[in-house]
Design a protein around this motif. Structure first.
Motif, short mmCIF file in Angstrom:
data_model
loop_
_atom_site.label_atom_id
_atom_site.label_comp_id
_atom_site.label_asym_id
_atom_site.label_seq_id
_atom_site.Cartn_x
_atom_site.Cartn_y
_atom_site.Cartn_z
N PHE A 147 32.56 27.95 42.93
CA PHE A 147 33.87 28.45 42.48
C PHE A 147 34.39 29.43 43.52
O PHE A 147 33.83 30.51 43.70
CB PHE A 147 33.72 29.14 41.12
N PRO A 148 35.50 29.10 44.23
CA PRO A 148 36.01 30.01 45.25
C PRO A 148 37.00 31.02 44.68
O PRO A 148 38.00 30.65 44.06
CB PRO A 148 36.72 29.05 46.23
N TYR A 149 36.69 32.28 44.88
CA TYR A 149 37.62 33.36 44.50
C TYR A 149 38.50 33.64 45.72
O TYR A 149 37.99 34.05 46.77
CB TYR A 149 36.85 34.62 44.11
N MET A 150 39.80 33.45 45.57
CA MET A 150 40.72 33.57 46.70
C MET A 150 41.83 34.56 46.38
O MET A 150 42.20 34.76 45.22
CB MET A 150 41.34 32.21 47.02
N GLY A 151 42.38 35.15 47.40
CA GLY A 151 43.50 36.06 47.21
C GLY A 151 44.26 36.23 48.50
O GLY A 151 43.84 35.75 49.55
N GLU A 152 45.36 36.94 48.32
CA GLU A 152 45.93 37.37 47.06
C GLU A 152 47.17 36.54 46.78
O GLU A 152 47.89 36.17 47.70
CB GLU A 152 46.32 38.86 47.11
N VAL A 153 47.41 36.26 45.48
CA VAL A 153 48.64 35.57 45.13
C VAL A 153 49.80 36.56 45.24
O VAL A 153 49.62 37.77 45.16
CB VAL A 153 48.59 34.98 43.71
N CYS A 154 51.01 36.04 45.44
CA CYS A 154 52.19 36.91 45.56
C CYS A 154 52.44 37.62 44.23
O CYS A 154 51.97 37.19 43.17
CB CYS A 154 53.41 36.11 45.99
#
Length: 236
Positions: A147-154
């Motif tokens: 599970f990839p935790y990615m950031g940051e959303v706008c």
């Protein structure tokens, strides 16, 4: 040179290096720099290195270390880490991988995308554009294998977790929680806001490298139609 992290024991066979505890690209770059520095030295006592947002867990062979070095594992590992991460010798980190991941944002797959658009008084097309125009950094993998935790959303997309988690989130579901976006590699309960689904397998135990994403990768989501989604999904 004083390191900007603290070393803490994590059980009797691991230590954890902690930087300032926040989601920050600058902090994560320091984590990855230390990760690659230790990885490149191939210490025989280190069994695993696990990078996260603002920490690095180091699992070591306590029995072999005590037998060969005749000092407690925590003491030896702390000294080793300090020495190898404060040296002036430059350790070049590899360039991050650039990944493009297809996502279908059709409401039949993006279970929360209609509600997210309505709550902001925008269209689904706006949600898709905001999500797909950003290039995200994979900070860590966890929770589920791969599970990839990615950031940051706008800022326009930032959304708290659902108050009532779902009992079943399909594998490949792309979600948003706070400032993060991520992909469920396996079917699972979950509370992220689901806005789409990728046809790619994010975790496959039969592959030499089972996780599709790795910490440090840079990811861009590519919108695809429901028809294209099904075509890719059917490919071997």
């Amino acid at each position: 040179m004083n390191p900007d992290y603290a070393v803490h024991p994590l059980g009797d066979r691991a230590v954890i290096l902690k930087w300032e505890q926040k989601i920050s690209m600058a902090v994560h770059q320091e984590v990855m720099k230390t990760y690659h520095s230790l990885l490149s030295r191939s210490c025989p006592y280190i069994l695993d290195l696990i990078p996260a947002y603002a920490s690095l867990t180091i699992v070591y062979d306590a029995a072999q270390l005590r037998c060969n070095e005749r000092v407690p594992g925590l003491q030896w590992m702390t000294a080793y880490i300090r020495e190898k991460t404060t040296t002036q010798e430059a350790i070049a980190s590899p360039a991050p991988r650039e990944l493009q991941i297809p996502v279908c944002y059709d409401p039949s797959l993006g279970l929360d995308i209609t509600e997210m658009a309505a709550s902001r008084n925008v269209t689904i097309t706006d949600i898709i554009a905001w999500h797909s125009q950003t290039i995200y950094t994979v900070y860590l993998t966890g929770f589920l294998p791969g599970f990839p935790y990615m950031g940051e959303v706008c800022a326009a997309l930032q959304t708290p977790r659902r108050q009532q988690p779902r009992l079943h989130v399909p594998a490949g579901s792309v979600g948003i929680a706070g400032i993060q976006t991520g992909i469920y590699p396996l079917a699972s309960p979950g509370g992220w806001n689901i806005i789409g689904q990728t046809p790619l397998r994010m975790f496959d135990a039969t592959r030499a490298d089972p996780c599709y994403c790795r910490p440090g990768d840079r990811v861009q989501f590519i919108p695809v139609t429901l028809e294209v989604f099904k075509q890719i999904q059917q490919q071997p």
